[in-house]
Design an enzyme around this catalytic site. Structure first.
Site, mmCIF file in Angstrom:
data_model
loop_
_atom_site.group_PDB
_atom_site.id
_atom_site.type_symbol
_atom_site.label_atom_id
_atom_site.label_comp_id
_atom_site.label_asym_id
_atom_site.label_seq_id
_atom_site.Cartn_x
_atom_site.Cartn_y
_atom_site.Cartn_z
ATOM 1 N N CYS A 51 19.954 -11.333 -8.417
ATOM 2 C CA CYS A 51 19.296 -10.232 -9.268
ATOM 3 C C CYS A 51 20.297 -9.040 -10.142
ATOM 4 C CB CYS A 51 18.576 -9.204 -8.431
ATOM 5 S SG CYS A 51 17.449 -8.227 -9.215
ATOM 6 N N ASP A 58 19.466 -14.779 -5.570
ATOM 7 C CA ASP A 58 17.327 -14.939 -5.878
ATOM 8 C C ASP A 58 17.569 -16.381 -5.982
ATOM 9 O OD1 ASP A 58 16.726 -12.658 -6.791
ATOM 10 O OD2 ASP A 58 17.175 -13.086 -8.573
ATOM 11 N N VAL A 73 24.956 -36.774 -18.765
ATOM 12 C CA VAL A 73 25.888 -35.124 -18.334
ATOM 13 C C VAL A 73 26.780 -36.188 -17.259
ATOM 14 C CG1 VAL A 73 24.180 -34.868 -15.955
ATOM 15 C CG2 VAL A 73 25.538 -33.238 -17.419
ATOM 16 N N GLU A 74 27.637 -35.494 -16.506
ATOM 17 C CA GLU A 74 28.711 -36.086 -15.676
ATOM 18 C C GLU A 74 28.289 -35.272 -14.520
ATOM 19 O OE1 GLU A 74 30.937 -36.063 -12.400
ATOM 20 O OE2 GLU A 74 30.860 -34.641 -14.219
ATOM 21 N N SER A 75 27.770 -35.707 -13.242
ATOM 22 C CA SER A 75 27.209 -35.154 -12.365
ATOM 23 C C SER A 75 28.139 -34.227 -11.888
ATOM 24 C CB SER A 75 26.813 -36.135 -11.485
ATOM 25 O OG SER A 75 28.101 -36.998 -10.704
ATOM 26 N N HIS A 92 15.338 -15.219 -13.828
ATOM 27 C CA HIS A 92 14.827 -16.707 -13.399
ATOM 28 C C HIS A 92 15.045 -16.864 -14.956
ATOM 29 C CE1 HIS A 92 14.649 -15.031 -9.582
ATOM 30 N NE2 HIS A 92 13.281 -15.018 -9.435
ATOM 31 N N GLU A 93 14.245 -16.178 -15.764
ATOM 32 C CA GLU A 93 13.714 -17.245 -16.991
ATOM 33 C C GLU A 93 15.112 -16.735 -18.089
ATOM 34 O OE1 GLU A 93 10.332 -14.596 -15.691
ATOM 35 O OE2 GLU A 93 12.301 -13.728 -15.968
#
Length: 153
Positions: A51, A58, A73-75, A92-93
């Site tokens: 937060c 969070d 994307v390379e994992s 969060h957004e």
């Protein structure tokens, strides 16, 4: 002739967790099935960030779906990028949309969506969703499979 993995800096190497999302290096590899309409899904059921006001942790269940263009994307780099948020303070957004935009900027996929299913903060869960546009016609897209938060019910 150089192999496409030669440019990767993290795969196969002892790599420490970046201290922030800004320091994290996201890497990509060529799509072995260019021109094929398919969905790639990454699920991070134990995503954490902080937060930005209280510094308290969070927690979220994050699901990323995308339709590759020329790149995947390379994992390992994605795992390290997502892990770098554990010391990062953001709402969060901002976390959810920022992750989606960073991946979309790297890959220029045909389509991408991200769902951030956040556990309650202040007694209220916050779910955040973002996508790059309309779902491509003819794409098989499974539900993200994360139920709405129901507490102990």
């Amino acid at each position: 002739m150089s192999h496409y993995t030669d440019a990767l800096t993290q795969l196969g190497a002892n790599t420490t967790l970046p201290q922030s999302p800004e320091e994290a290096v996201l890497e990509r590899v060529p799509n072995p099935q260019p021109g094929t309409l398919y969905t790639v899904r990454f699920t991070q059921p134990e995503f954490t960030s902080l937060c930005p006001i209280t510094g308290q942790p969070d927690f979220a269940h994050v699901v990323i779906d995308y339709v590759p263009g020329d790149w995947l994307v390379e994992s390992k780099s994605l795992k390290l990028f997502l892990g770098s948020f554990r010391n990062h303070g953001a709402f969060h957004e901002d976390c959810t949309v920022g992750i989606g935009k960073r991946i979309a900027d790297l890959l220029d996929p045909q389509w991408l969506r991200i769902g951030g299913y956040w556990y309650p903060r202040g007694g209220m869960p916050i779910d955040v969703f973002w996508q790059t546009g309309a779902v491509p016609q003819g794409l098989w897209l499974p539900d993200q499979g994360v139920p709405s938060y129901r507490g102990r019910g």
